[in-house]
Write a protein that holds these residues in place. Structure first.
Motif, mmCIF file in Angstrom:
data_model
loop_
_atom_site.group_PDB
_atom_site.id
_atom_site.type_symbol
_atom_site.label_atom_id
_atom_site.label_comp_id
_atom_site.label_asym_id
_atom_site.label_seq_id
_atom_site.Cartn_x
_atom_site.Cartn_y
_atom_site.Cartn_z
ATOM 1 N N GLU A 1 -3.914 -96.561 -21.859
ATOM 2 C CA GLU A 1 -4.438 -95.918 -23.070
ATOM 3 C C GLU A 1 -3.583 -96.174 -24.314
ATOM 4 O OE1 GLU A 1 -7.257 -94.699 -23.424
ATOM 5 O OE2 GLU A 1 -7.947 -94.339 -21.371
ATOM 6 N N LYS A 2 -2.535 -96.955 -24.171
ATOM 7 C CA LYS A 2 -1.682 -97.251 -25.325
ATOM 8 C C LYS A 2 -2.494 -97.931 -26.421
ATOM 9 C CE LYS A 2 1.345 -100.469 -24.716
ATOM 10 N NZ LYS A 2 2.525 -101.169 -24.183
ATOM 11 N N ALA A 3 -2.308 -97.483 -27.654
ATOM 12 C CA ALA A 3 -3.073 -98.015 -28.788
ATOM 13 C C ALA A 3 -2.731 -99.482 -29.044
ATOM 14 C CB ALA A 3 -2.794 -97.180 -30.030
ATOM 15 N N LEU A 4 -3.751 -100.249 -29.391
ATOM 16 C CA LEU A 4 -3.577 -101.658 -29.736
ATOM 17 C C LEU A 4 -3.754 -101.843 -31.237
ATOM 18 C CD1 LEU A 4 -5.678 -103.254 -26.850
ATOM 19 C CD2 LEU A 4 -3.205 -103.500 -27.156
ATOM 20 N N PRO A 5 -3.172 -102.904 -31.803
ATOM 21 C CA PRO A 5 -3.386 -103.172 -33.237
ATOM 22 C C PRO A 5 -4.870 -103.296 -33.562
ATOM 23 C CG PRO A 5 -1.615 -104.542 -32.360
ATOM 24 C CD PRO A 5 -2.245 -103.871 -31.182
ATOM 25 N N HIS A 6 -5.245 -102.776 -34.716
ATOM 26 C CA HIS A 6 -6.650 -102.797 -35.133
ATOM 27 C C HIS A 6 -7.196 -104.223 -35.142
ATOM 28 C CE1 HIS A 6 -10.286 -101.592 -37.229
ATOM 29 N NE2 HIS A 6 -10.064 -102.528 -38.142
ATOM 30 N N TYR A 7 -6.383 -105.162 -35.596
ATOM 31 C CA TYR A 7 -6.839 -106.560 -35.674
ATOM 32 C C TYR A 7 -7.256 -107.073 -34.298
ATOM 33 C CZ TYR A 7 -6.751 -111.629 -36.261
ATOM 34 O OH TYR A 7 -7.100 -112.966 -36.249
ATOM 35 N N ILE A 8 -6.457 -106.785 -33.275
ATOM 36 C CA ILE A 8 -6.759 -107.256 -31.918
ATOM 37 C C ILE A 8 -8.055 -106.635 -31.417
ATOM 38 C CG2 ILE A 8 -5.977 -107.219 -29.509
ATOM 39 C CD1 ILE A 8 -4.397 -109.170 -31.217
ATOM 40 N N VAL A 9 -8.218 -105.336 -31.616
ATOM 41 C CA VAL A 9 -9.412 -104.626 -31.148
ATOM 42 C C VAL A 9 -10.666 -105.169 -31.827
ATOM 43 C CG1 VAL A 9 -10.583 -102.384 -31.113
ATOM 44 C CG2 VAL A 9 -8.155 -102.532 -30.534
ATOM 45 N N THR A 10 -10.625 -105.321 -33.145
ATOM 46 C CA THR A 10 -11.814 -105.771 -33.873
ATOM 47 C C THR A 10 -12.123 -107.238 -33.594
ATOM 48 O OG1 THR A 10 -10.441 -106.210 -35.834
ATOM 49 C CG2 THR A 10 -11.560 -104.077 -35.713
ATOM 50 N N THR A 11 -11.090 -108.057 -33.446
ATOM 51 C CA THR A 11 -11.308 -109.477 -33.165
ATOM 52 C C THR A 11 -11.976 -109.667 -31.810
ATOM 53 O OG1 THR A 11 -9.422 -110.139 -34.532
ATOM 54 C CG2 THR A 11 -10.183 -111.718 -32.889
ATOM 55 N N LEU A 12 -11.453 -109.001 -30.800
ATOM 56 C CA LEU A 12 -12.058 -109.101 -29.473
ATOM 57 C C LEU A 12 -13.427 -108.431 -29.443
ATOM 58 C CD1 LEU A 12 -8.999 -108.492 -27.110
ATOM 59 C CD2 LEU A 12 -10.086 -110.659 -27.698
ATOM 60 N N GLY A 13 -13.551 -107.320 -30.152
ATOM 61 C CA GLY A 13 -14.827 -106.624 -30.202
ATOM 62 C C GLY A 13 -15.938 -107.487 -30.780
ATOM 63 N N SER A 14 -15.598 -108.300 -31.777
ATOM 64 C CA SER A 14 -16.603 -109.185 -32.385
ATOM 65 C C SER A 14 -17.066 -110.266 -31.420
ATOM 66 C CB SER A 14 -16.045 -109.821 -33.660
ATOM 67 O OG SER A 14 -14.974 -110.710 -33.352
ATOM 68 N N ASP A 15 -16.259 -110.526 -30.377
ATOM 69 C CA ASP A 15 -16.636 -111.507 -29.354
ATOM 70 C C ASP A 15 -17.414 -110.860 -28.199
ATOM 71 O OD1 ASP A 15 -15.347 -113.518 -30.758
ATOM 72 O OD2 ASP A 15 -13.501 -113.380 -29.589
ATOM 73 N N GLY A 16 -17.508 -109.539 -28.213
ATOM 74 C CA GLY A 16 -18.194 -108.849 -27.122
ATOM 75 C C GLY A 16 -17.264 -108.322 -26.052
ATOM 76 N N ILE A 17 -15.947 -108.298 -26.358
ATOM 77 C CA ILE A 17 -14.963 -107.727 -25.422
ATOM 78 C C ILE A 17 -14.824 -106.243 -25.731
ATOM 79 C CG2 ILE A 17 -12.555 -107.771 -24.664
ATOM 80 C CD1 ILE A 17 -13.957 -110.293 -23.858
ATOM 81 N N TRP A 18 -15.182 -105.375 -24.787
ATOM 82 C CA TRP A 18 -15.170 -103.947 -25.042
ATOM 83 C C TRP A 18 -13.930 -103.298 -24.440
ATOM 84 C CZ3 TRP A 18 -18.165 -106.597 -21.674
ATOM 85 C CH2 TRP A 18 -18.191 -106.194 -20.334
ATOM 86 N N SER A 19 -13.782 -101.999 -24.693
ATOM 87 C CA SER A 19 -12.522 -101.308 -24.378
ATOM 88 C C SER A 19 -12.187 -101.318 -22.898
ATOM 89 C CB SER A 19 -12.570 -99.861 -24.881
ATOM 90 O OG SER A 19 -13.612 -99.138 -24.251
ATOM 91 N N GLU A 20 -13.183 -101.294 -22.019
ATOM 92 C CA GLU A 20 -12.901 -101.310 -20.591
ATOM 93 C C GLU A 20 -12.156 -102.575 -20.189
ATOM 94 O OE1 GLU A 20 -15.159 -100.327 -16.370
ATOM 95 O OE2 GLU A 20 -16.299 -101.239 -18.007
#
Length: 304
Positions: free
Chosen positions: A218-237
């Motif tokens: 559950e450790k927080a990740l940098p916003h850039y990493i989360v949004t970049t992967l999210g735009s590729d379809g990589i979700w939090s799980e």
């Protein structure tokens, strides 16, 4: 105050190792004890197997399952190491290409700036040249070998990149990304490189990949990493599991840096690993490893 004397643990004989597994992990039938002994003697060592047991506790139900975990873990390290070596070579070529195409750059100034902006410039520079030194017994000192010694005082980028370890490349990416803020590839590589370096080091040092890093963190990740992967379809799980996070970032970097044919080779390697990992999927019906394999397949499909 004197430190308390460390209690030494006895080194277990192979028979004792079998007994430990039987007492602390799972039941070993009499008719399989010889097979277990042979595996411990010839194919893997007890203390690495013990790390899987410590990690997955009651999820490991049999020696067959333990052997399979150690096998797919080893094969995954081999696949990931090839992926990371590709990224290392391509990153060095990329840095050199940017530098060569810059009319304001002579190949020396960038090295000077990167070294000077490091937290420990002397150590950074010495580390780069550490693989081309030799200890001389005549004066009890380390000396840099030629032709590298003549470049030490003012090293050019082409020499430094030849000698730099994977981790040292991040300093050059950081410097270049601040000079070229509109270069999205540089921004991505600089911000993802530490995660890829973790993956690379674990593979190169033969550390288990299938361990606590497949569980959600559950450790927080940098916003850039989360949004970049999210735009590729990589979700939090996926990205909350460190091994899968590092894998996704590495595959994305590989696709950016390497040729299409090289990338397809690594995708094929990973698909072959997935096929192998699923050969005994019945063993993992109640184990977190089943979820890891399923999510790894999602990542491969996204970055194909």
């Amino acid at each position: 105050m004197d430190k308390p004397e460390q209690t030494k643990k006895p080194m277990l004989s192979f028979d004792d190792q079998v007994k430990w597994l039987n007492d602390n992990a799972f039941r070993i039938d009499k008719n399989e004890e010889n097979d277990v002994l042979l595996f411990l003697k010839r194919k893997n060592y007890f203390y690495k197997l013990q790390s899987y047991i410590d990690c997955f506790e009651l999820q490991i139900k049999s020696f067959d399952m333990l052997v399979d975990i150690s096998t797919i873990d080893m094969e995954l390290r081999y696949v990931m190491l090839k992926l990371c070596l590709d990224i290392e070579h391509a990153t060095k070529s990329y840095i050199l290409r940017i530098t060569t195409n810059d009319p304001k750059e002579d190949g020396y100034e960038i090295v000077k700036n990167v070294i000077e902006t490091d937290d420990n410039p002397k150590k950074f520079k010495n580390d780069i040249f550490s693989n081309v030194t030799k200890f001389d017994t005549s004066d009890n000192k380390k000396h840099i070998l030629e032709p590298y010694a003549s470049h030490f005082d003012n090293p050019p980028i082409w020499i430094v990149l030849e000698l730099s370890s994977f981790g040292k490349l991040r300093g050059f990416l950081k410097y270049l990304s601040t000079q070229r803020e509109n270069n999205s590839d540089l921004q991505y590589l600089e911000r993802s490189f530490k995660y890829i370096n973790i993956l690379r080091n674990n593979c190169a040092h033969n550390n288990p990949l299938i361990n606590n890093d497949i569980f959600i963190d559950e450790k927080a990740l940098p916003h850039y990493i989360v949004t970049t992967l999210g735009s590729d379809g990589i979700w939090s799980e996926i990205y909350k599991r460190p091994l899968l996070l590092n894998t996704a970032l590495a595959l994305k970097a590989h696709k950016k840096l390497c040729s299409d044919s090289s990338h397809q080779h690594r995708i094929e390697d990973l698909n072959q690993w997935l096929e192998r990992a699923n050969q005994k999927k019945h063993l993992y019906s109640d184990c977190e490893i089943k979820k890891m394999i399923e999510l790894m397949k999602k990542i491969v499909d996204i970055y194909v």
